[in-house]
Design a protein around this motif. Structure first.
Motif, PDB file in Angstrom:
ATOM      1  N   UNK A  15       0.884  -1.276  -0.037  1.00 21.51           N
ATOM      2  CA  UNK A  15      -0.073   0.173   0.134  1.00 21.51           C
ATOM      3  C   UNK A  15       0.746   1.310  -0.017  1.00 21.51           C
ATOM      4  N   UNK A  16       2.152   1.018   0.412  1.00 21.48           N
ATOM      5  CA  UNK A  16       3.001   2.461   0.554  1.00 21.48           C
ATOM      6  C   UNK A  16       4.147   2.224  -0.615  1.00 21.48           C
ATOM      7  N   UNK A  17       4.134   1.229  -1.254  1.00 23.24           N
ATOM      8  CA  UNK A  17       5.245   0.932  -2.191  1.00 23.24           C
ATOM      9  C   UNK A  17       5.717   2.257  -3.051  1.00 23.24           C
ATOM     10  N   UNK A  18       4.803   3.224  -3.474  1.00 24.79           N
ATOM     11  CA  UNK A  18       4.925   4.359  -4.418  1.00 24.79           C
ATOM     12  C   UNK A  18       5.776   5.147  -3.447  1.00 24.79           C
ATOM     13  N   UNK A  19       5.480   5.541  -2.282  1.00 25.52           N
ATOM     14  CA  UNK A  19       6.281   6.308  -1.284  1.00 25.52           C
ATOM     15  C   UNK A  19       7.665   5.981  -1.053  1.00 25.52           C
ATOM     16  N   UNK A  20       7.893   4.635  -1.053  1.00 22.78           N
ATOM     17  CA  UNK A  20       9.307   4.040  -0.840  1.00 22.78           C
ATOM     18  C   UNK A  20       9.914   4.466  -2.250  1.00 22.78           C
ATOM     19  N   UNK A  21       9.287   4.305  -3.429  1.00 15.16           N
ATOM     20  CA  UNK A  21       9.994   4.308  -4.584  1.00 15.16           C
ATOM     21  C   UNK A  21      10.341   6.029  -4.730  1.00 15.16           C
ATOM     22  N   UNK A  22       9.474   7.027  -4.017  1.00 17.29           N
ATOM     23  CA  UNK A  22       9.749   8.319  -4.195  1.00 17.29           C
ATOM     24  C   UNK A  22      11.095   8.699  -3.317  1.00 17.29           C
ATOM     25  N   UNK A  23      11.041   7.796  -2.074  1.00 11.25           N
ATOM     26  CA  UNK A  23      12.128   8.047  -1.261  1.00 11.25           C
ATOM     27  C   UNK A  23      13.550   7.496  -2.030  1.00 11.25           C
ATOM     28  N   UNK A  24      13.494   6.516  -2.539  1.00  9.48           N
ATOM     29  CA  UNK A  24      14.759   5.793  -3.529  1.00  9.48           C
ATOM     30  C   UNK A  24      15.099   6.926  -4.490  1.00  9.48           C
ATOM     31  N   UNK A  25      14.045   7.199  -5.086  1.00  9.53           N
ATOM     32  CA  UNK A  25      14.412   8.279  -6.251  1.00  9.53           C
ATOM     33  C   UNK A  25      15.163   9.462  -5.728  1.00  9.53           C
ATOM     34  N   UNK A  27      16.823   9.680  -3.082  1.00  7.58           N
ATOM     35  CA  UNK A  27      18.160   9.252  -2.559  1.00  7.58           C
ATOM     36  C   UNK A  27      19.223   8.881  -3.781  1.00  7.58           C
ATOM     37  N   UNK A  28      18.706   8.828  -4.887  1.00  2.00           N
ATOM     38  CA  UNK A  28      19.620   8.651  -6.193  1.00  2.00           C
ATOM     39  C   UNK A  28      19.739   7.300  -6.541  1.00  2.00           C
ATOM     40  N   UNK A  29      18.811   6.369  -6.244  1.00  2.00           N
ATOM     41  CA  UNK A  29      19.100   5.110  -6.591  1.00  2.00           C
ATOM     42  C   UNK A  29      18.401   4.767  -8.098  1.00  2.00           C
ATOM     43  N   UNK A  30      19.126   3.993  -8.796  1.00  2.00           N
ATOM     44  CA  UNK A  30      18.767   4.060 -10.333  1.00  2.00           C
ATOM     45  C   UNK A  30      17.370   3.549 -10.371  1.00  2.00           C
ATOM     46  N   UNK A  31      16.541   4.252 -11.236  1.00  2.00           N
ATOM     47  CA  UNK A  31      15.126   4.123 -11.829  1.00  2.00           C
ATOM     48  C   UNK A  31      14.328   3.032 -11.025  1.00  2.00           C
ATOM     49  N   UNK A  32      14.078   3.405  -9.725  1.00  2.00           N
ATOM     50  CA  UNK A  32      13.097   2.571  -9.033  1.00  2.00           C
ATOM     51  C   UNK A  32      12.029   2.411  -9.587  1.00  2.00           C
ATOM     52  N   UNK A  39       9.917  -2.329  -4.078  1.00  2.00           N
ATOM     53  CA  UNK A  39      10.374  -1.449  -5.382  1.00  2.00           C
ATOM     54  C   UNK A  39      11.817  -2.333  -5.748  1.00  2.00           C
ATOM     55  N   UNK A  40      11.816  -2.231  -7.001  1.00  2.00           N
ATOM     56  CA  UNK A  40      12.968  -2.875  -7.617  1.00  2.00           C
ATOM     57  C   UNK A  40      14.131  -1.752  -8.149  1.00  2.00           C
ATOM     58  N   UNK A  41      15.269  -2.116  -8.095  1.00  2.00           N
ATOM     59  CA  UNK A  41      16.219  -1.146  -8.478  1.00  2.00           C
ATOM     60  C   UNK A  41      17.816  -1.823  -8.938  1.00  2.00           C
ATOM     61  N   UNK A  42      18.626  -1.208  -9.421  1.00  2.00           N
ATOM     62  CA  UNK A  42      19.719  -2.095  -9.853  1.00  2.00           C
ATOM     63  C   UNK A  42      21.098  -1.351  -9.343  1.00  2.00           C
ATOM     64  N   UNK A  52      20.420  -0.141   2.932  1.00  2.00           N
ATOM     65  CA  UNK A  52      20.098  -0.672   4.270  1.00  2.00           C
ATOM     66  C   UNK A  52      20.297   0.684   5.300  1.00  2.00           C
ATOM     67  N   UNK A  53      21.539   1.016   5.334  1.00  2.00           N
ATOM     68  CA  UNK A  53      21.863   2.293   5.861  1.00  2.00           C
ATOM     69  C   UNK A  53      20.967   3.502   5.690  1.00  2.00           C
ATOM     70  N   UNK A  54      20.457   3.990   4.758  1.00  2.00           N
ATOM     71  CA  UNK A  54      19.871   5.325   4.460  1.00  2.00           C
ATOM     72  C   UNK A  54      18.190   5.272   4.202  1.00  2.00           C
ATOM     73  N   UNK A  55      17.511   3.954   3.698  1.00  2.00           N
ATOM     74  CA  UNK A  55      16.186   4.024   3.395  1.00  2.00           C
ATOM     75  C   UNK A  55      15.417   3.987   4.547  1.00  2.00           C
ATOM     76  N   UNK A  56      14.581   4.900   5.022  1.00  2.00           N
ATOM     77  CA  UNK A  56      13.659   4.805   6.096  1.00  2.00           C
ATOM     78  C   UNK A  56      12.495   4.189   5.812  1.00  2.00           C
ATOM     79  N   UNK A  57      12.043   3.892   4.705  1.00  2.00           N
ATOM     80  CA  UNK A  57      10.909   3.214   4.331  1.00  2.00           C
ATOM     81  C   UNK A  57      10.819   1.805   3.992  1.00  2.00           C
ATOM     82  N   UNK A  58      11.887   1.141   3.778  1.00  2.00           N
ATOM     83  CA  UNK A  58      12.255  -0.123   3.468  1.00  2.00           C
ATOM     84  C   UNK A  58      12.194  -1.051   4.696  1.00  2.00           C
ATOM     85  N   UNK A  59      11.321  -2.352   4.544  1.00  2.00           N
ATOM     86  CA  UNK A  59      11.338  -3.373   5.641  1.00  2.00           C
ATOM     87  C   UNK A  59      12.731  -4.366   5.760  1.00  2.00           C
TER      88      UNK A  59
END
Length: 371
Positions: A15-25, A27-32, A39-42, A52-59
């Protein structure tokens, strides 16, 4: 298996995947890319550490190591023995394997997990332990075996510095995503008038000063063959928090124990200097002497409380207090009951999707700045 171009999956509360994608974007992660459950990235291994160190929303952060086809147990065994485990795992670190089987000729998940465990232990020498912090995840779907690794260990909502909790605490990563969903960007005051153990305020305060969520804890990836302690140490040191003198995070609760817990947790997290906690009932809260900001609250919603009439009165009082005293502030309420949200009399926009919070489906109701 290319270690410079790994598929990395950030697990999110559904239910909150889009908000984690916004956070990842941000933070400079590649094309979440958003998909159900995450959320998938490479990226390379240092991106796994950074997530692991920086994302607040990831489980948690999963890394896809590879895949192969297997139509029966003997084939699974043979191909698992040829898999390059030594590129990632260490022979001296215990592991365990979890398997899921769907629509496949191999349908016995425990048997599949045991075959892969035996293959790792006999080819690499790594011990197998049911309590191992390192977990290999095997998914067999339509006879395709996908091998992933849980790089996090303990769930990432465990920041490592919360010492005191009350009843039904909001998980830190859930609080961070609700703050993001409510439009919080780190720059405005926050008020939580039922602050419990202070999770919303501490997450918001850490976001505002740039404290990394994973700074106080360890991770499973530190036990991998691919781990470089020096590079990871440099990654931690490259972050410099920017503290301010202004108190901008205000918590109140009618329960003195909750206020003591919040204060203790804020001190442990290093943000007590910018937080203020006051014992007060909802009808006694005072507007802070700041610019308008965001009120965010996770009030009781009847899942465990018998008398609904009392709750409707509480929500009615809450709505009246916000409208009378907090003009210009936005309000965000997390509740499982649309009727209770309506009882506030607040001009809520369309609520967000249902999100699991401790076995109860809740939604985020929010307003524009109150007139």
């Amino acid at each position: 298996m290319s270690t410079d171009d790994l598929e990395i999956f950030f697990v999110a509360p559904p239910g909150l995947e889009p908000h984690l994608a916004d956070e990842a974007r941000a933070a400079g992660f590649a094309t979440p890319v958003v998909s159900p459950g995450g959320v998938t990235t490479r990226g390379n291994w240092s991106e796994v550490w950074r997530a692991n160190l920086t994302l607040r929303g990831a489980t948690r952060v999963l890394v896809r190591l590879g895949e192969f086809r297997a139509f029966h147990m003997a084939q699974l065994d043979k191909r698992a023995r040829k898999f390059p485990w030594g590129n990632v795992l260490r022979a001296d670190v215990p592991i365990r394997v979890e398997a899921v089987c769907k629509r496949s000729k191999i349908y016995h998940h425990k048997g599949a997990a045991q075959r892969v465990e035996r293959a790792i232990s006999e080819t690499l020498g790594a011990p197998i332990s049911k309590d191992a912090p390192l977990v290999i995840k095997v998914r067999i779907d339509d006879n395709l075996v996908t091998i992933s690794l849980d790089s996090s260990g303990e769930s990432l909502h465990k920041r490592g510095h919360k010492t005191a909790t009350g009843k039904a605490p909001m998980r830190e990563n859930l609080a961070a995503l609700f703050l993001r969903a409510a439009g919080y960007d780190g720059g405005e005051p926050i008020l939580d008038p039922m602050c419990g153990s202070g999770t919303f305020l501490i997450e918001a305060a850490e976001m505002s000063v740039g404290l990394l969520p994973g700074r106080s804890r360890g991770f499973a990836f530190e036990k991998l063959a691919s781990f470089d302690a020096e590079l990871f140490g440099a990654l931690k040191l490259s972050n410099t928090p920017a503290f301010s003198e202004d108190v901008r995070f205000f918590g109140s609760d009618r329960n003195a124990g909750a206020i003591a817990n919040s204060q203790k947790n804020a001190e442990s997290a290093g943000v007590a200097g910018i937080c203020q906690f006051t014992e007060a009932s909802i009808s006694d809260i005072v507007r802070p002497d700041t610019d308008p900001g965001l009120i965010i609250v996770n009030p009781p919603y009847g899942a465990r409380i018998g008398n609904k009439k009392l709750l409707f009165a509480l929500y009615g009082t809450m709505g009246k207090v916000f409208q009378d005293r907090f003009k210009g502030w936005r309000v965000a309420i997390i509740t499982s009951d649309g009727g209770l949200a309506k009882a506030t009399g607040l001009p809520f926009q369309q609520p967000g999707p249902p999100v699991d919070h401790g076995g109860t489906k809740v939604k985020l109701y929010q307003t524009a700045p109150l007139p």
